[in-house]
Design an enzyme around this catalytic site. Sequence first.
Site, PDB file in Angstrom:
ATOM      1  CG  HIS A  23      -0.232   0.067   2.524  1.00  0.00           C
ATOM      2  ND1 HIS A  23       0.288   1.232   3.051  1.00  0.00           N
ATOM      3  CD2 HIS A  23       0.051  -0.910   3.423  1.00  0.00           C
ATOM      4  CE1 HIS A  23       0.860   0.973   4.214  1.00  0.00           C
ATOM      5  NE2 HIS A  23       0.733  -0.316   4.463  1.00  0.00           N
ATOM      6  NE  ARG A  36      -1.655  -0.088   6.758  1.00  0.00           N
ATOM      7  CZ  ARG A  36      -2.185  -0.604   7.863  1.00  0.00           C
ATOM      8  NH1 ARG A  36      -3.369  -0.193   8.283  1.00  0.00           N
ATOM      9  NH2 ARG A  36      -1.548  -1.535   8.547  1.00  0.00           N
ATOM     10  CD  GLU A  79       2.365  -4.890   8.311  1.00  0.00           C
ATOM     11  OE1 GLU A  79       2.689  -6.081   8.183  1.00  0.00           O
ATOM     12  OE2 GLU A  79       3.034  -3.956   7.840  1.00  0.00           O
ATOM     13  CG  HIS A  82      -0.773  -4.609   4.940  1.00  0.00           C
ATOM     14  ND1 HIS A  82      -1.261  -3.380   5.279  1.00  0.00           N
ATOM     15  CD2 HIS A  82      -1.851  -5.354   4.565  1.00  0.00           C
ATOM     16  CE1 HIS A  82      -2.579  -3.368   5.122  1.00  0.00           C
ATOM     17  NE2 HIS A  82      -2.957  -4.557   4.694  1.00  0.00           N
TER      18      HIS A  82
END
Length: 229
Positions: free
Chosen positions: A9, A60, A87, A179
């Site tokens: 991202h 994100r 993440e 991520h």
Amino acid sequence: MPTLILVRHGQSQWNLENRFTGWWDVDLTEKGVAEAKAAGALMAEKGVLPTAAFTSFQTRAIKTLNLALEEAGRLWLPVTKDWRLNERHYGGLTGLNKQETRDKHGDDQVHIWRRSFDVPPPEMESGSEYDLTKDPRYAGIDIPNTESLKLTIERVLPYWESDVLPVLASGETVIISAHGNSLRALVKHLSGISDDDITGLEIPTGQPIIYEFDDAMQPGERFYLKDMK
């Protein structure tokens, strides 16, 4: 040939503020939006256009995917979202400024938490302001209290094997917008990187990474899309 596009991202608000983010949901900055759009424009320029898309449950990564697909003329693609692409969970470090955490706990301890393969940060306390147990997107999910990179890999790779790889093996061009650590887990697996070396691998924001697979579904060397001839 089956092609995999990995994109981290674009810059998030907490990237900018130098805070541990993990599973907490933060938005992109203006720079992050621009990075996502640039990734999509590059895909269009190079003619590497996704036909299937995967992302995490986090804003994100979802926004990065949508912005990139729009720039590439592929916003119509169906998208599969799954928490296993989230993440790494930073536990009790979530929300803390990284420099302030170094000042409090020392550089060596913070380096271990951030960069060791199998030592997780302290667990997040129940009832913390960053506790996600009441977030509806995680209903029915056993939310971790903290994760090392090793633990992150243990949820990412089974999802890769069960859900993503079969799509890729059918000849699709798959994009995964995720991520730093969930992508690190995939790169470790696909490029055969050791436990010691993977912790030092940096994955830049908004820079598509490409793997091309042969007929036996073995990945070639990874490269950045910007370097593609």
